[in-house]
Design an enzyme around this catalytic site. Structure first.
Site, PDB file in Angstrom:
ATOM      1  N   ARG A 141      -1.514   1.388   5.766  1.00  0.00           N
ATOM      2  CA  ARG A 141      -2.738   1.891   6.371  1.00  0.00           C
ATOM      3  C   ARG A 141      -3.229   0.892   7.413  1.00  0.00           C
ATOM      4  NH1 ARG A 141      -1.680   6.299   5.064  1.00  0.00           N
ATOM      5  NH2 ARG A 141      -2.966   7.844   3.949  1.00  0.00           N
TER       6      ARG A 141
ATOM      7  N   GLU B   7      -7.342   4.763  14.653  1.00  0.00           N
ATOM      8  CA  GLU B   7      -6.246   5.713  14.727  1.00  0.00           C
ATOM      9  C   GLU B   7      -6.806   7.117  14.952  1.00  0.00           C
ATOM     10  OE1 GLU B   7      -3.119   7.260  11.447  1.00  0.00           O
ATOM     11  OE2 GLU B   7      -3.051   5.090  11.794  1.00  0.00           O
TER      12      GLU B   7
ATOM     13  N   HIS C  69       1.967   7.337  13.286  1.00  0.00           N
ATOM     14  CA  HIS C  69       1.778   7.723  11.878  1.00  0.00           C
ATOM     15  C   HIS C  69       2.759   8.842  11.490  1.00  0.00           C
ATOM     16  CE1 HIS C  69      -1.467   7.537   8.520  1.00  0.00           C
ATOM     17  NE2 HIS C  69      -0.287   7.818   8.003  1.00  0.00           N
ATOM     18  N   VAL C  70       4.035   8.595  11.749  1.00  0.00           N
ATOM     19  CA  VAL C  70       5.061   9.606  11.488  1.00  0.00           C
ATOM     20  C   VAL C  70       6.160   9.089  10.552  1.00  0.00           C
ATOM     21  CG1 VAL C  70       4.691  10.841  13.648  1.00  0.00           C
ATOM     22  CG2 VAL C  70       6.311   8.923  13.600  1.00  0.00           C
TER      23      VAL C  70
END
Length: 288
Positions: free
Chosen positions: A201, A230, A249-250
């Site tokens: 995170r 983000e 974020h993949v």
């Protein structure tokens, strides 16, 4: 839509989906929520989970394998200069001197620190060990670990372990204890030139301190699938920091990944009806 969900929640005992405060509030009978992803920081922030004892389950280990592969992709991208070679390719440049040999690593014989030896971290450690790396790790639950992790420490070992690592990988969830954990003291403790990879995170990192460590060379590079903020704004200095690879974020993205998620959700539903123990139950107090 949200309004329909609120209306439907009135008579619901179970929710499979997102943690939405107004939906939870609308359903006085709700006793269990199945989240279809791993992150639960928004869920545990809803007081009803504690006050009403709502059970929360997530997808703790479903994406561990593919996320570990994403970590390796980021690591190899940094150790083989792809952060420089790929942009040169886009410009049609044969940039064979763009990356000094001092930044071209062989990972065999290097040390990796996995911060957060959970489901994802364990998969990362397994693959790093197979590449010939020495793996050390931290976790909150104890100092036991698999054979391919040479040493496991509690949270108080974070900085001493950081000083020993060539590659630092964070798979931490975002909790009150982990928020801003990777700060200036953390980056100052790292080996000069070490690589930092984060697939946990973004909020576990103080972004300004990360940018400073990259710009002054304390860190040799970073591979980031998560950031804070983000999405990362277009003008943010992290985009321009040296030797950084950013993916949006993949890390858990996978062709057909809805299949194992729905298998787990259906199995948990079967167990719930039968009064059995649910898979991947979250400790709401701990936040993971």
């Amino acid at each position: 839509d949200r309004a329909a969900a609120v209306q439907a929640a009135v008579d619901a005992d179970v929710i499979i989906g997102e943690c939405v405060p107004e939906v939870i509030a609308a359903g006085p009978r709700i006793r269990w929520l199945q989240r279809m992803y791993a992150g639960v920081e928004r869920c545990v922030a809803i007081p009803a989970f504690t006050e009403r004892g709502i059970v929360l389950t997530n997808m703790q280990k479903v994406a561990g394998s593919v996320m570990a592969e994403h970590v390796l992709a980021l690591m190899f991208g940094l150790t083989r200069g792809l952060a420089d070679y790929v942009p040169a390719q886009a410009k049609g440049e044969w940039a064979n001197e763009a990356v000094p040999e001092s930044r071209m690593w062989e990972v065999k014989g290097r040390t990796m620190l996995v911060v957060g030896l959970g489901g994802i971290g364990t998969e990362v450690a397994k693959r790093a060990h197979a590449l010939g790396m020495t793996v050390i790790a931290t976790r909150n639950s104890g100092t036991d670990g698999p054979d391919y992790v040479s040493e496991v420490g509690l949270a108080d070992k974070l900085l001493p372990f950081t000083a020993r690592a060539d590659v630092i990988v964070s798979t931490l969830p975002l909790t009150a204890e982990t928020k801003g954990l990777m700060n200036r003291a953390f980056f100052d403790a790292a080996k000069r030139g070490a690589l930092f990879i984060n697939v946990g995170r973004g909020g576990t990192v103080v972004t300004d301190d990360l940018v400073a460590a990259l710009n002054d060379g304390r860190l040799g590079g970073a591979g980031l699938d998560v950031t804070d903020p983000e999405p990362l704004p277009a003008e943010h200095p992290l985009w321009r920091a040296p030797n950084v690879i950013i993916t949006p974020h993949v890390a858990a993205a996978l062709d057909g990944n809805e299949v194992p998620r729905w298998i787990i959700a259906r199995e948990n539903l079967r167990r719930y009806v039968a009064g059995g123990k649910l898979l991947s139950e979250v400790d709401v107090k701990k936040g993971y």
